[in-house]
Write a protein that holds these residues in place. Structure first.
Motif, PDB file in Angstrom:
ATOM      1  N   GLU A  19       0.827  -1.217   0.000  1.00 10.24           N
ATOM      2  CA  GLU A  19       0.000   0.000   0.000  1.00 10.24           C
ATOM      3  C   GLU A  19       0.862   1.267   0.000  1.00 10.24           C
ATOM      4  N   VAL A  20       2.003   1.220   0.667  1.00 10.11           N
ATOM      5  CA  VAL A  20       2.907   2.375   0.672  1.00 10.11           C
ATOM      6  C   VAL A  20       3.256   2.759  -0.775  1.00 10.11           C
ATOM      7  N   LEU A  21       3.657   1.776  -1.563  1.00 12.25           N
ATOM      8  CA  LEU A  21       4.034   2.055  -2.957  1.00 12.25           C
ATOM      9  C   LEU A  21       2.814   2.457  -3.785  1.00 12.25           C
ATOM     10  N   ARG A  22       1.693   1.782  -3.534  1.00 11.61           N
ATOM     11  CA  ARG A  22       0.483   2.134  -4.285  1.00 11.61           C
ATOM     12  C   ARG A  22       0.091   3.585  -4.042  1.00 11.61           C
ATOM     13  N   ILE A  23       0.179   4.024  -2.794  1.00  7.23           N
ATOM     14  CA  ILE A  23      -0.196   5.406  -2.468  1.00  7.23           C
ATOM     15  C   ILE A  23       0.776   6.390  -3.126  1.00  7.23           C
ATOM     16  N   PHE A  24       2.079   6.093  -3.067  1.00 11.58           N
ATOM     17  CA  PHE A  24       3.055   6.933  -3.774  1.00 11.58           C
ATOM     18  C   PHE A  24       2.637   7.120  -5.229  1.00 11.58           C
ATOM     19  N   LYS A  25       2.312   6.008  -5.861  1.00 10.14           N
ATOM     20  CA  LYS A  25       1.979   6.033  -7.283  1.00 10.14           C
ATOM     21  C   LYS A  25       0.672   6.786  -7.524  1.00 10.14           C
ATOM     22  N   LYS A  26      -0.329   6.473  -6.722  1.00  9.40           N
ATOM     23  CA  LYS A  26      -1.644   7.085  -6.866  1.00  9.40           C
ATOM     24  C   LYS A  26      -1.573   8.607  -6.697  1.00  9.40           C
ATOM     25  N   LEU A  27      -0.776   9.053  -5.723  1.00  8.54           N
ATOM     26  CA  LEU A  27      -0.668  10.494  -5.468  1.00  8.54           C
ATOM     27  C   LEU A  27       0.396  11.150  -6.350  1.00  8.54           C
ATOM     28  N   ASN A  28       0.955  10.342  -7.218  1.00  2.88           N
ATOM     29  CA  ASN A  28       1.957  10.855  -8.148  1.00  2.88           C
ATOM     30  C   ASN A  28       3.165  11.459  -7.426  1.00  2.88           C
ATOM     31  N   ILE A  29       3.515  10.839  -6.303  1.00  2.00           N
ATOM     32  CA  ILE A  29       4.733  11.254  -5.593  1.00  2.00           C
ATOM     33  C   ILE A  29       5.911  10.570  -6.290  1.00  2.00           C
ATOM     34  N   LYS A  30       6.825  11.370  -6.823  1.00  2.00           N
ATOM     35  CA  LYS A  30       8.024  10.806  -7.466  1.00  2.00           C
ATOM     36  C   LYS A  30       9.125  10.783  -6.415  1.00  2.00           C
ATOM     37  N   PRO A  31       9.408   9.638  -5.826  1.00  8.12           N
ATOM     38  CA  PRO A  31      10.407   9.637  -4.746  1.00  8.12           C
ATOM     39  C   PRO A  31      11.799   9.945  -5.297  1.00  8.12           C
ATOM     40  N   LYS A  32      12.607  10.585  -4.459  1.00 11.12           N
ATOM     41  CA  LYS A  32      14.001  10.848  -4.834  1.00 11.12           C
ATOM     42  C   LYS A  32      14.788   9.541  -4.840  1.00 11.12           C
ATOM     43  N   HIS A  33      14.544   8.722  -3.813  1.00 14.48           N
ATOM     44  CA  HIS A  33      15.247   7.445  -3.689  1.00 14.48           C
ATOM     45  C   HIS A  33      14.368   6.313  -4.231  1.00 14.48           C
ATOM     46  N   THR A  34      14.985   5.165  -4.383  1.00 12.87           N
ATOM     47  CA  THR A  34      14.214   3.995  -4.782  1.00 12.87           C
ATOM     48  C   THR A  34      13.488   3.432  -3.560  1.00 12.87           C
ATOM     49  N   ILE A  35      12.174   3.277  -3.705  1.00  9.82           N
ATOM     50  CA  ILE A  35      11.378   2.737  -2.602  1.00  9.82           C
ATOM     51  C   ILE A  35      11.030   1.295  -2.944  1.00  9.82           C
TER      52      ILE A  35
END
Lengths: 459, 459
Positions: free
Chosen positions: B302-318
């Motif tokens: 869910e952590v990764l899904r939420i990143f993707k859904k909210l279009n958060i482009k992480p600086k690091h690899t999650i």
């Protein structure tokens, strides 16, 4: 404490440290007693399983009055007594029946009459049903559309709110006021989405009101799952393809005699100064009133039992109050404050537990910033038990009427709120859904706060 | 953040406030997504109800590997892959049988073989049974007394400990090491009180060890209620009046191939810097591995899904990692760290959720005071979600082997602990005992912390 204020700061600091040490040892003892030898859980089991549902005016309510009185007498509290009052009497009668009617198909759905509602006519009500989210939407439909219909209030809890009591607060006008607003426009009945964020088959009852001069129409809660189904069907097939049928058999009887049950340990230094700790003894009829509010009642008795067991002689008089009729009248809370006022009682503080027997998170203090600042000094003592939340906020319905007593600081016990409305007022509010340790931690945290208030006052 | 440090304090304060505002808006969005549109609960339902128990090496474990891989592929994460490893394979076989034998009476009691135990002989074991509280008591009895007996380890959880993981830590040596210590003195079998403070009829399994050079004897957990009964009987009637019988049919097979399942969102600025979030995919065989650790696995996805859904482009690899074999070997955690070391991967931080899907209380940070101080600056951002506990402490078994990677900050997700051991490793660890909102709040709090670490690093 005041004595030390004339000493130099360094010495004062030392004395204060010493006091904190003594207090932390006592609070540790309180927790040990609640967790290793606690009575709250077995007492709650008795209240739920041997007595059960106890709506005001019922035989069970009277049994619960007698049993809690005897329980506190057996614990040897200094004084145990009843406070007589009159309570409204409402009965559900035979189980409700309801269907979604789609052409020739009848789909049975679970409903529960709202507390205080009138019955449907003998043969039930069949009418087209209209979904609205709120009173504005209802009023926008207007009398011509609403007349002769059943109104279906279907605004769900806002899931984004962290504290579920805020979600409840944002939805409960539909239950309390829905029948009035719908009847004003000529509706013949009201179906309200259950006050819960969980999606399941169990309707949640709860109090509703009528208004003088507005026709009384029957009102019931529908399970959230059935509410979703009904809403879906209404979206697919417009009126008049979908009708709704419900029959309920509830009635209101004349007011009856009932009681608040009060146990006291008399203060050793300032017996006229009273600290109240309480919950409400009455419960809705669908289940056992375990979290609402058997836990609060049994925690309150446990506070006094732990004081006695640990041989803590309080300076002030500590009272455990089992309030009657919180659910559909608040007569117990009103009577308690009325008598306090009449007798010119001096109330230092009152603490209510009526948010369930879940893991404690802290306390909220009502309109008393000075007391809150004073209590906040105790945070280091409470931190080992994760009582991190000491905040301004509401207290409790039953102690609310004590607002008329000058100086009474009103405090709400704040457990974790996430599971409360899953079971609140539904047939799932049973003993099995109470966790022993969570209940006991609540009792210990309440006892600890009462101990500190007794020692150091509210300012 | 570093840029602002050259500005004058007032401006820096303003910029910092602005950053906190942006972050608080993002964290609010994360919570809204998890609570209003979350997938963790329905994914957990699938894992528990469509797949079920998934002990390492079982068909279900393989199904869970394939399903979680497909799930993350369907979410469109940048890279989804398996990490091959060998796992031990242990099977319970036919259900165990056990009796307390009192003269001619046999009282059936619920037991469950401990994971890794050998079977009893075909006909079962019948022997006098001796209760001890700990290894000192056992050794004091000596070989002459212990020889030929079944040893009954019955030290309960200490109920006074606030965090139930501490009570578990204080009792679990009996389960892990009991068979070794008893066999050294000639015992023929071991019965261990279930690792729980609740008193009920459900045995709790869990890992146990043998030691080279010490005879292997069969070991089982007994339900706490039956443990109390057995203890009572042993107090009333001394040996040899009370005997015990048990038969279990478990076996260890050769190691099998299995996998860690890994999903990644690639970093936009420092893709070589890795932030891991994980739980373990395997579970004990008695139930559905809901809280242990389906919740941790589904929260991590869910952590990764939420990143993707909210279009958060992480600086690091999650990376979301579903570790295999935490319960009886830790091979997945070891393999993950081994490969990280081999490939010279740069790990910034790792967060594990393996204490159940209950209401989040905070995080604990392992041996990294500088990181803890850094994270503590975020407390105001986390306070609205009641994440008050940011403390030094352990992290998680699966991420523990990452200690070999310099600079990797290891973090444990800390939910409320009170209910965990009621169901842990027993047949009650099922989906129905997970609360939707509690699970979702956990996913949201994990996502928020990972978001902040990605933004501002660990120091």
């Amino acid at each position: 404490m005041k004595f030390y204020k004339i000493l130099i700061p360094a010495l004062f600091f030392g004395a204060s440290l010493f006091a904190q040490n003594t207090d932390s040892v006592m609070i540790r003892k309180i927790y040990d007693e609640a967790l290793a030898n606690g009575h709250a859980y077995k007492n709650l089991e008795y209240l739920c399983k041997k007595i059960g549902p106890r709506l005001s005016g019922s035989v069970n309510a009277q049994k619960s009055v007698e049993w809690t009185k005897k329980l506190m007498e057996d614990y040897g509290f200094d004084r145990v007594y009843l406070q007589e009052l009159m309570v409204p009497v409402w009965e559900r009668g035979a189980k409700e029946l309801a269907y979604i009617i789609e052409g020739k198909t009848k789909i049975p759905v679970p409903i529960a009459a709202l507390g205080g509602s009138i019955a449907s006519p003998m043969q039930g009500i069949t009418a087209p049903i209209l979904e609205v989210q709120n009173f504005e939407e209802l009023r926008a439909l207007g009398e011509q559309v609403v007349k002769g219909k059943i109104i279906f209030f279907n605004r769900p809890f806002d899931p984004r709110l962290f504290n579920t009591f805020n979600a409840y607060g944002g939805a409960v006008d539909q239950r309390g006021q829905g029948a009035i607003e719908a009847a004003k426009l000529g509706a013949v009945g009201v179906i309200v989405r259950s006050m819960s964020s969980i999606v399941d088959d169990f309707p949640h009852t709860g109090g509703m009101r009528y208004q003088e001069g507005v026709t009384k129409i029957p009102a019931a809660a529908i399970s959230t799952k059935a509410a979703n189904l009904l809403s879906q069907k209404l979206k697919l097939r417009k009126l008049p393809a979908i009708q709704f049928y419900f029959k309920q058999n509830c009635r209101t009887l004349p007011d009856a005699v009932s009681y608040n049950v009060i146990g006291e340990i008399r203060g050793s230094e300032n017996p006229e100064g009273i600290i109240t700790v309480g919950g409400h003894l009455d419960s809705w009829d669908l289940a056992e009133g375990a979290h609402d509010d058997g836990t609060g009642v049994m925690q309150s008795v446990e506070v006094l039992r732990i004081f006695k067991k640990l041989n803590i002689k309080p300076k002030h008089t500590i009272r455990a109050v089992m309030f009657m009729n919180e659910e559909n009248g608040l007569r117990g809370g009103l009577k308690y404050a009325e008598i306090a006022k009449q007798n010119n009682e001096k109330h230092i503080a009152a603490l209510e537990s009526d948010e369930g027997g879940f893991t404690p998170r802290g306390f909220s203090v009502e309109n008393a910033p000075q007391a809150l600042a004073h209590f906040s000094k105790w945070k280091p003592l409470l931190a080992p038990y994760r009582l991190n939340e000491l905040e301004a906020g509401g207290s409790g319905a039953d102690i609310g009427p004590l607002r008329v007593i000058p100086g009474a600081v009103l405090i709400g016990f704040r457990p974790d709120s996430q599971r409360y409305f899953d079971i609140h007022h539904s047939s799932n509010d049973v003993f099995e859904n109470v966790n022993k340790r969570e209940l006991e931690l609540g009792a210990a945290s309440m006892t600890s706060l009462i101990y500190m208030i007794d020692q150091y006052g509210t300012k």
